[in-house]
Design an enzyme around this catalytic site. Sequence first.
Site, PDB file in Angstrom:
ATOM      1  CE1 TYR A 236      -3.342   2.865   0.428  1.00 22.57           C
ATOM      2  CE2 TYR A 236      -2.447   3.209   2.627  1.00 22.57           C
ATOM      3  CZ  TYR A 236      -3.264   3.612   1.588  1.00 22.57           C
ATOM      4  OH  TYR A 236      -4.000   4.773   1.709  1.00 22.57           O
TER       5      TYR A 236
ATOM      6  NE  ARG B  79      -2.998   7.336  -3.963  1.00 24.21           N
ATOM      7  CZ  ARG B  79      -3.972   7.010  -3.119  1.00 24.21           C
ATOM      8  NH1 ARG B  79      -5.216   6.879  -3.588  1.00 24.21           N
ATOM      9  NH2 ARG B  79      -3.737   6.773  -1.857  1.00 24.21           N
TER      10      ARG B  79
ATOM     11  CD  GLU C 246     -11.695   1.861   3.500  1.00 20.92           C
ATOM     12  OE1 GLU C 246     -10.683   1.724   4.215  1.00 20.92           O
ATOM     13  OE2 GLU C 246     -11.641   2.112   2.291  1.00 20.92           O
TER      14      GLU C 246
END
Length: 343
Positions: A146, A153, A330
């Site tokens: 991640y 990103r 989530e």
Amino acid sequence: MTASIAAEAPPLRVERLTLAQGLARAARGARPFAALSYGADGNNSWISGVSARVLLDSEPVVDLWHAGKAVQSGTTGVVRWRTDGHWLLGVVDLDENAVGEDLTALSYRAYHNVFEAMKHAGCPHLLRIWNYLPRINADGGGMERYRQFNTGRQQAFLEAGQAAFEGAPAACALGVHEGALCVRFLAGRMPPVPVENPRQVSAYHYPSDYGPRSPTFSRAALAELGAGQVALFISGTASIVGHQTVHAGDVQAQLAETLVNLRTVIAAANQRTSAQFSLEHSDAVVYVRRPADAPGIRQQLEQALGKGSRFMRQAVYLEADICRSDLLVEIEAHATEAGELAE
Ligand code: 3EB
């Protein structure tokens, strides 16, 4: 004055159906602008699926996006996209093994191509991004995957001159057990109004304990869709207060905290628009790390939101890993309501 979307722009609309209903409708000839499905990996030129297992007895669902009639489609690098000239919906499905780059480089490439596609289509503003990473919590060679993703990103956002901090799009980032790196995005001609959660540190300001580069997303984003409608895109929301995970190991307490966070970010959004949103009247995806938790999660949601609420009728429950290994649940959601953005 807040700029409005051009009067001639076709309005964007989204509707959630079961996947079976969506496919049946498309077979009768009414192909939507684009479709994002949850819980089935049916992929073709206009539908993109996430291969995560649907939990409970819920059916796979699809969000059908409707826009202008004259749809152009194409590819830019690894991005497949469709646009009506005002709205752009694109998908990246990257098989890491076939490419042989590490996840930092792959994530950078995916986003670099996303921004090229947006430039090509004349839709320079990202509204909402959905990220699905195989083995999100696994080690990627000295750094959690991640965190590698966040690094690639953010680099691509910065290089493209895209808003990587204030003004970032709404997003979610989930882990799937297998399959490709999957990025889906919605872009438009007008920037969204970003919304933060006063209970949480903005994710783009997380301290470096969570990785060398911070995640690139806003807690929610508001956008005018045309035809007098406003959309609220609520990013993946979990049991985080400040920047810390709270209630590690306690799924019930995590869900209660998540609901407070969702209500808080919706209240913050409602201050920026005449449209009034509520959690009960939204279409949600509930991501559950441990499948055995799903029945209790649904029961707790039913108690909080009411059995007959739109949330309960429309939600889909998916097995997925959350981006922090101590998070068990989530929730992301979107809604559209009549109104306009505040000045
Ligand atoms: C969080 O609040 C939980 O990296 O794009 C939620 C939404 C999360 C989006 C992303 C991550 C992302 O930090 C994780």
